[in-house]
Design an enzyme around this catalytic site. Structure first.
Site, PDB file in Angstrom:
ATOM      1  N   ARG A  61       0.851  -1.193   0.000  1.00 20.04           N
ATOM      2  CA  ARG A  61       0.000   0.000   0.000  1.00 20.04           C
ATOM      3  C   ARG A  61       0.883   1.238   0.000  1.00 20.04           C
ATOM      4  O   ARG A  61       1.714   1.400   0.894  1.00 20.04           O
ATOM      5  CB  ARG A  61      -0.906  -0.018   1.238  1.00 20.04           C
ATOM      6  N   HIS A 106      -2.890  10.936   0.764  1.00 17.62           N
ATOM      7  CA  HIS A 106      -2.355  10.700   2.105  1.00 17.62           C
ATOM      8  C   HIS A 106      -1.720  12.004   2.582  1.00 17.62           C
ATOM      9  O   HIS A 106      -0.507  12.090   2.767  1.00 17.62           O
ATOM     10  CB  HIS A 106      -1.369   9.528   2.087  1.00 17.62           C
ATOM     11  N   GLU A 143      -7.546   8.482   6.220  1.00 18.03           N
ATOM     12  CA  GLU A 143      -7.835   9.064   7.533  1.00 18.03           C
ATOM     13  C   GLU A 143      -8.369  10.491   7.483  1.00 18.03           C
ATOM     14  O   GLU A 143      -7.698  11.426   7.938  1.00 18.03           O
ATOM     15  CB  GLU A 143      -6.586   9.008   8.425  1.00 18.03           C
ATOM     16  N   ASN A 189      -7.375   1.639   9.769  1.00 18.93           N
ATOM     17  CA  ASN A 189      -6.067   1.798  10.417  1.00 18.93           C
ATOM     18  C   ASN A 189      -6.297   1.724  11.911  1.00 18.93           C
ATOM     19  O   ASN A 189      -7.101   2.496  12.456  1.00 18.93           O
ATOM     20  CB  ASN A 189      -5.449   3.154  10.067  1.00 18.93           C
ATOM     21  N   TYR A 196      -4.369   1.580  15.677  1.00 22.99           N
ATOM     22  CA  TYR A 196      -3.164   1.661  16.492  1.00 22.99           C
ATOM     23  C   TYR A 196      -3.441   1.475  17.973  1.00 22.99           C
ATOM     24  O   TYR A 196      -2.671   0.852  18.682  1.00 22.99           O
ATOM     25  CB  TYR A 196      -2.468   3.021  16.288  1.00 22.99           C
ATOM     26  N   GLU A 203      -3.453  -0.235   8.087  1.00 24.95           N
ATOM     27  CA  GLU A 203      -2.281   0.178   8.873  1.00 24.95           C
ATOM     28  C   GLU A 203      -2.407  -0.398  10.272  1.00 24.95           C
ATOM     29  O   GLU A 203      -3.496  -0.384  10.854  1.00 24.95           O
ATOM     30  CB  GLU A 203      -2.185   1.710   9.014  1.00 24.95           C
TER      31      GLU A 203
HETATM   32  C1  FCB Z   1      -1.319   7.109  10.690  1.00 27.93           C
HETATM   33  C2  FCB Z   1      -0.907   7.701   9.346  1.00 27.93           C
HETATM   34  C3  FCB Z   1       0.474   7.265   8.905  1.00 27.93           C
HETATM   35  C4  FCB Z   1       1.443   7.222  10.044  1.00 27.93           C
HETATM   36  C5  FCB Z   1       0.882   6.406  11.195  1.00 27.93           C
HETATM   37  C6  FCB Z   1       1.811   6.255  12.354  1.00 27.93           C
HETATM   38  O1  FCB Z   1      -2.281   7.940  11.278  1.00 27.93           O
HETATM   39  O2  FCB Z   1      -1.825   7.328   8.364  1.00 27.93           O
HETATM   40  O3  FCB Z   1       0.895   8.110   7.878  1.00 27.93           O
HETATM   41  O4  FCB Z   1       1.753   8.502  10.430  1.00 27.93           O
HETATM   42  O5  FCB Z   1      -0.308   7.007  11.642  1.00 27.93           O
END
Ligand code: FCB
Length: 467
Positions: free
Chosen positions: A78, A122, A167, A295, A297, A355
């Site tokens: 990607r 992006h 995002e 995405n 995290y 992500e």
């Molecule tokens: C996400 C972004 C990516 C990177 C990660 C850590 O929010 O899409 O570009 O910065 O965080």
């Protein structure tokens, strides 16, 4: 339930990057500046004044980077297109050399059986369009769709998977509300306007995609970042605060996309800055998408907090859990939860984790060709197990992309923060596959089989040679 889970044969095992974070040479071969070029060149806005001028020099090293992906065993990659490489002014004449770069990259990937997964936006808006109002100008939906059409025509015969925007929440929260990211505005009234124009741009580009012959075999969707919100307590205030945070972060984009309306909480959050929208706009936004990219995290444990305008919430630190270098709590079960929630609320849409990854304090340099990063191995392992659990429970997950292939330019954090499964020496541009890259490779090459085996992997870290 049996412990043995078979990932589908066509599961995508990928890694993700974005243009400004890795390419370098932002103005080469006729490219125009982006808002990130301007932002990072404005003193005081990024850590140490770091810019994407060189980054991972991927613009020049892309062929060896693709070879590296093949070594790891990825079957998908990607990446994003820099709009101002292709259209230096954002609209108008095409810069053929910019377009050719992406065409060569796609060919290099296909030659190695790596499926290209292209993100059109992006975060690196052409600066010339920012001068015309950027995401605040309603015309941007047309500008974006014209640009998307150029990319569909150029790459549509070879790219199976497209995302319009990465995002939208970060674009508006970071770029227009809190100003930590380009274009660095801090304006309550702008944020909902930018959000709506991002969604309209998505919808119009999807409409163009459906009408394009070039992309008839491709799929298109949106990529959102989701953060499951957990109530800090069962007090009425915290419960209401958690619902607001969930609306702001998670439902603000998905409700319009899949339900054709904004969450009720938005008007409460933004007060007089909130605007009502026409039925035509909402219809445009709700074009059926082929997939959703998620995405993930971290989660948030959320409480009511009067001071934190406009959502009036803050996160409660969880001292017992591991946190990454930038303070993000590591909590894999929330990934299972958010995947199940998406299916329950929006239906059985094909999903991809586009992500997922972690910044940890790696050894600063590769020693004897080794970078050992056990915390990242555990992060990736834990989250893959969490994703697998969601699949066990019936979630239609079709692929996983680790963030990131390479250590890279982490926006306002500059180069201080490393997310890669491959270490980059920024002085020499040497790449070294970290332990996490080796672990991920073993998972990829066994189609998930090696997930049973992380303990064994961690017991035998490749140690630097004795000095
Ligand atoms: C996400 C972004 C990516 C990177 C990660 C850590 O929010 O899409 O570009 O910065 O965080």
């Amino acid at each position: 339930m049996s412990d043995v889970f078979q990932f589908p044969d066509d599961f995508l095992w990928g890694a993700a990057t974005s243009a400004y974070q890795i390419e370098g040479s932002p103005l080469a071969d006729g490219a125009g500046p982006s808002i990130w070029h301007r932002f990072s060149h404005t003193p005081g806005l990024t850590l140490n004044g770091d810019t994407g001028d060189v980054a991972c020099d991927h613009y020049r090293l892309y062929e060896s980077d693709v070879a590296l992906m093949a070594d790891i065993g990825l079957n998908a990659y990607r990446f994003s297109i820099s709009w101002s490489r292709v259209l230096p002014e954002g609209t108008g004449p095409v810069n053929q050399k910019g377009l050719d770069f992406y065409s060569r990259l796609v060919d290099a990937l296909l030659k190695r059986d790596i499926a290209p997964n292209v993100t059109l936006y992006h975060w690196d808006l052409p600066a010339a369009l920012d001068d015309r109002g950027g995401w605040l100008n309603r015309d941007i939906a047309q500008w974006f769709t014209d640009y998307a059409g150029i990319m569909f025509d150029a790459l549509g015969d070879r790219v199976p998977m497209w995302a319009t925007i990465n995002e939208p929440w970060v674009v508006t929260d970071g770029g227009y509300l809190h100003g930590k990211l380009a274009p660095g505005h801090r304006n309550l009234f702008e944020s909902p306007i930018a959000s709506h124009n991002l969604l309209r741009s998505h919808g119009m580009a999807v409409e163009a995609f459906r009408g394009s012959q070039a992309t008839k075999n491709g799929k298109i969707g949106l990529v959102v970042n989701l953060e499951p919100q957990y109530e800090a307590s069962d007090s009425a205030e915290d419960v209401a605060a958690t619902a607001r945070a969930d609306a702001y972060m998670n439902r603000q984009y998905l409700d319009p996309l899949f339900l054709g309306r904004y969450p009720d909480e938005m008007a409460k959050i933004f007060g007089e800055a909130w605007i009502e929208h026409t039925a035509d706009d909402m219809k445009l936004i709700a074009q059926p998408a082929d997939f959703l990219g998620i995405n993930y995290y971290k989660r948030n444990v959320t409480r009511h907090d009067m001071i934190q305008e406009p959502v009036r919430t803050s996160g409660v630190h969880q001292p017992d859990n591991v946190h990454t270098e930038i303070g993000w709590e590591v909590y894999p079960p929330a990934l299972t939860r958010i995947l199940l929630w998406v299916r329950e609320r929006y239906g059985d849409i094909p999903l991809y984790i586009t992500e997922n990854g972690a910044a940890f304090n790696d050894p600063p340099a590769a020693t004897g060709g080794v970078v050992d990063d056990p915390a990242r191995v555990e992060y990736i392992h834990g989250h893959l197990l969490a994703a697998r659990e969601a699949m066990r429970q019936g979630v239609n997950l079709r692929g996983y992309f680790v963030w990131s292939l390479l250590d890279n330019y982490e926006w306002a954090h500059g180069y201080s923060t490393r997310f890669g499964i491959v270490h980059v020496n920024y002085e020499t541009q040497e790449r070294t596959i970290k332990s996490s890259g080796k672990f991920y490779s073993s998972v990829v090459k066994t189609n998930g089989g090696a997930l049973e085996d992380e303990a064994a992997f961690l017991e035998e870290p490749a140690l630097p040679p004795p000095v």
